[in-house]
Design a protein around this motif. Structure first.
Motif, PDB file in Angstrom:
ATOM      1  N   MET A  92      47.868  30.791  46.514  1.00  0.00           N
ATOM      2  CA  MET A  92      46.684  31.312  47.176  1.00  0.00           C
ATOM      3  C   MET A  92      45.484  30.438  46.799  1.00  0.00           C
ATOM      4  O   MET A  92      45.122  30.321  45.646  1.00  0.00           O
ATOM      5  N   ALA A  93      44.873  29.824  47.769  1.00  0.00           N
ATOM      6  CA  ALA A  93      43.711  28.974  47.521  1.00  0.00           C
ATOM      7  C   ALA A  93      42.489  29.824  47.242  1.00  0.00           C
ATOM      8  O   ALA A  93      42.329  30.906  47.789  1.00  0.00           O
ATOM      9  N   SER A  94      41.626  29.332  46.382  1.00  0.00           N
ATOM     10  CA  SER A  94      40.397  30.032  46.031  1.00  0.00           C
ATOM     11  C   SER A  94      39.225  29.115  46.299  1.00  0.00           C
ATOM     12  O   SER A  94      39.367  27.901  46.372  1.00  0.00           O
ATOM     13  N   SER A  95      38.060  29.712  46.435  1.00  0.00           N
ATOM     14  CA  SER A  95      36.854  28.907  46.612  1.00  0.00           C
ATOM     15  C   SER A  95      35.737  29.538  45.807  1.00  0.00           C
ATOM     16  O   SER A  95      35.879  30.630  45.262  1.00  0.00           O
ATOM     17  N   SER A  96      34.596  28.826  45.757  1.00  0.00           N
ATOM     18  CA  SER A  96      33.471  29.347  44.985  1.00  0.00           C
ATOM     19  C   SER A  96      32.984  30.677  45.534  1.00  0.00           C
ATOM     20  O   SER A  96      32.309  31.423  44.839  1.00  0.00           O
ATOM     21  N   MET A 147      34.077  25.357  39.899  1.00  0.00           N
ATOM     22  CA  MET A 147      35.258  26.166  39.619  1.00  0.00           C
ATOM     23  C   MET A 147      36.505  25.403  40.026  1.00  0.00           C
ATOM     24  O   MET A 147      36.436  24.436  40.783  1.00  0.00           O
ATOM     25  N   THR A 148      37.616  25.837  39.475  1.00  0.00           N
ATOM     26  CA  THR A 148      38.907  25.276  39.838  1.00  0.00           C
ATOM     27  C   THR A 148      39.698  26.310  40.611  1.00  0.00           C
ATOM     28  O   THR A 148      39.513  27.520  40.415  1.00  0.00           O
ATOM     29  N   GLN A 149      40.557  25.824  41.469  1.00  0.00           N
ATOM     30  CA  GLN A 149      41.376  26.695  42.304  1.00  0.00           C
ATOM     31  C   GLN A 149      42.222  27.625  41.451  1.00  0.00           C
ATOM     32  O   GLN A 149      42.692  27.245  40.382  1.00  0.00           O
ATOM     33  N   GLY A 150      42.422  28.815  41.948  1.00  0.00           N
ATOM     34  CA  GLY A 150      43.319  29.758  41.308  1.00  0.00           C
ATOM     35  C   GLY A 150      44.631  29.801  42.069  1.00  0.00           C
ATOM     36  O   GLY A 150      44.773  29.195  43.124  1.00  0.00           O
ATOM     37  N   PRO A 185      44.243  32.258  37.094  1.00  0.00           N
ATOM     38  CA  PRO A 185      42.993  32.787  37.642  1.00  0.00           C
ATOM     39  C   PRO A 185      42.009  31.684  38.027  1.00  0.00           C
ATOM     40  O   PRO A 185      42.120  30.557  37.548  1.00  0.00           O
ATOM     41  N   VAL A 186      41.082  32.026  38.892  1.00  0.00           N
ATOM     42  CA  VAL A 186      39.970  31.144  39.207  1.00  0.00           C
ATOM     43  C   VAL A 186      39.221  30.899  37.902  1.00  0.00           C
ATOM     44  O   VAL A 186      38.875  31.837  37.189  1.00  0.00           O
ATOM     45  N   ALA A 187      38.991  29.641  37.552  1.00  0.00           N
ATOM     46  CA  ALA A 187      38.266  29.291  36.325  1.00  0.00           C
ATOM     47  C   ALA A 187      36.967  28.598  36.707  1.00  0.00           C
ATOM     48  O   ALA A 187      36.887  27.961  37.751  1.00  0.00           O
ATOM     49  N   PHE A 188      35.953  28.731  35.847  1.00  0.00           N
ATOM     50  CA  PHE A 188      34.668  28.112  36.149  1.00  0.00           C
ATOM     51  C   PHE A 188      34.022  27.568  34.893  1.00  0.00           C
ATOM     52  O   PHE A 188      34.321  27.985  33.775  1.00  0.00           O
ATOM     53  N   SER A 189      33.120  26.626  35.123  1.00  0.00           N
ATOM     54  CA  SER A 189      32.325  26.003  34.074  1.00  0.00           C
ATOM     55  C   SER A 189      30.884  25.991  34.574  1.00  0.00           C
ATOM     56  O   SER A 189      30.635  25.595  35.716  1.00  0.00           O
ATOM     57  N   ILE A 190      29.951  26.429  33.733  1.00  0.00           N
ATOM     58  CA  ILE A 190      28.553  26.569  34.136  1.00  0.00           C
ATOM     59  C   ILE A 190      27.656  26.002  33.047  1.00  0.00           C
ATOM     60  O   ILE A 190      27.943  26.131  31.858  1.00  0.00           O
ATOM     61  N   VAL A 191      26.548  25.407  33.464  1.00  0.00           N
ATOM     62  CA  VAL A 191      25.485  25.050  32.525  1.00  0.00           C
ATOM     63  C   VAL A 191      24.246  25.820  32.958  1.00  0.00           C
ATOM     64  O   VAL A 191      23.892  25.833  34.144  1.00  0.00           O
ATOM     65  N   GLY A 192      23.617  26.500  32.011  1.00  0.00           N
ATOM     66  CA  GLY A 192      22.399  27.269  32.264  1.00  0.00           C
ATOM     67  C   GLY A 192      21.202  26.583  31.643  1.00  0.00           C
ATOM     68  O   GLY A 192      21.260  26.170  30.477  1.00  0.00           O
ATOM     69  N   TYR A 193      20.145  26.447  32.433  1.00  0.00           N
ATOM     70  CA  TYR A 193      18.924  25.775  31.982  1.00  0.00           C
ATOM     71  C   TYR A 193      17.752  26.748  32.000  1.00  0.00           C
ATOM     72  O   TYR A 193      17.542  27.443  33.008  1.00  0.00           O
ATOM     73  N   ASN A 221      32.077  28.967  29.977  1.00  0.00           N
ATOM     74  CA  ASN A 221      33.412  28.757  30.538  1.00  0.00           C
ATOM     75  C   ASN A 221      34.060  30.116  30.679  1.00  0.00           C
ATOM     76  O   ASN A 221      33.948  30.964  29.783  1.00  0.00           O
ATOM     77  N   GLY A 222      34.723  30.330  31.808  1.00  0.00           N
ATOM     78  CA  GLY A 222      35.346  31.616  32.010  1.00  0.00           C
ATOM     79  C   GLY A 222      36.289  31.616  33.189  1.00  0.00           C
ATOM     80  O   GLY A 222      36.610  30.571  33.758  1.00  0.00           O
ATOM     81  N   CYS A 223      36.721  32.811  33.534  1.00  0.00           N
ATOM     82  CA  CYS A 223      37.636  32.967  34.663  1.00  0.00           C
ATOM     83  C   CYS A 223      37.438  34.339  35.300  1.00  0.00           C
ATOM     84  O   CYS A 223      36.838  35.246  34.711  1.00  0.00           O
ATOM     85  N   LEU A 224      37.942  34.450  36.503  1.00  0.00           N
ATOM     86  CA  LEU A 224      37.975  35.728  37.204  1.00  0.00           C
ATOM     87  C   LEU A 224      39.087  36.543  36.561  1.00  0.00           C
ATOM     88  O   LEU A 224      40.220  36.055  36.409  1.00  0.00           O
ATOM     89  N   ALA A 225      38.782  37.756  36.122  1.00  0.00           N
ATOM     90  CA  ALA A 225      39.771  38.584  35.434  1.00  0.00           C
ATOM     91  C   ALA A 225      40.914  38.957  36.377  1.00  0.00           C
ATOM     92  O   ALA A 225      40.745  39.029  37.601  1.00  0.00           O
ATOM     93  N   TYR A 226      42.061  39.191  35.803  1.00  0.00           N
ATOM     94  CA  TYR A 226      43.262  39.550  36.543  1.00  0.00           C
ATOM     95  C   TYR A 226      43.018  40.807  37.384  1.00  0.00           C
ATOM     96  O   TYR A 226      42.392  41.765  36.926  1.00  0.00           O
TER      97      TYR A 226
END
Length: 142
Positions: free
Chosen positions: A1-5, A68-71, A76-84, A99-104
């Motif tokens: 299953m492809a995922s997107s932002s 984010m990377t495809q799930g 799971p969908v994983a993501f990386s964020i920088v906050g300024y 760094n995190g992911c969409l929970a199951y």
């Protein structure tokens, strides 16, 4: 299953927690003291893998840039964020990485609310606090 932002786009309620393994029992103050930050979180996709975001709380906030990377069914969908921190505000000069992911999502879950889970690190020192501090976070879809 492809995922997107768009899987993480929208509004979320964010809470981060100090990583203290001590049990708090029925001590409500000790439980509340575990909260590192609480805020409104929003994500807006700018491509299938990139997004912008905003973390806003009373008296402050940060602007976010992430990818984010495809799930898949097993990943799971994983993501990386920088906050300024925002220039000219109390958060000016702040920088945090997430760094995190969409929970199951449970197949037979009853009224499960989408959630994001992960960790953060203070990238730059600020307000007399050193870089390197880490905390855990959860955000639930608002």
């Amino acid at each position: 299953m492809a995922s997107s932002s768009s899987d993480i786009s929208g509004k979320w309620t964010y809470r981060s927690f100090h990583n203290d393994p001590k049990l708090v029992g029925d001590n409500q103050k000790a439980a509340l003291d575990l909260i590192f930050a609480e805020a409104n979180l929003s994500f807006e996709p700018v491509s299938s893998t990139d997004f912008l975001g905003w973390l806003d709380w009373t008296g402050g906030g940060m602007d976010l840039k992430g990818s984010m990377t495809q799930g898949s069914p097993d990943t799971p969908v994983a993501f990386s964020i920088v906050g300024y921190g925002r220039p000219g505000t109390s958060t000016d000069g702040w920088e945090y990485a997430y760094n995190g992911c969409l929970a199951y999502t449970w197949p037979n879950g009853d009224r499960q609310v989408p959630a994001l889970v992960g960790t953060i690190v203070r990238v730059k020192p600020h307000s007399g606090k050193p870089a390197g501090y880490t905390a855990s976070f959860i955000a639930v879809k608002a």
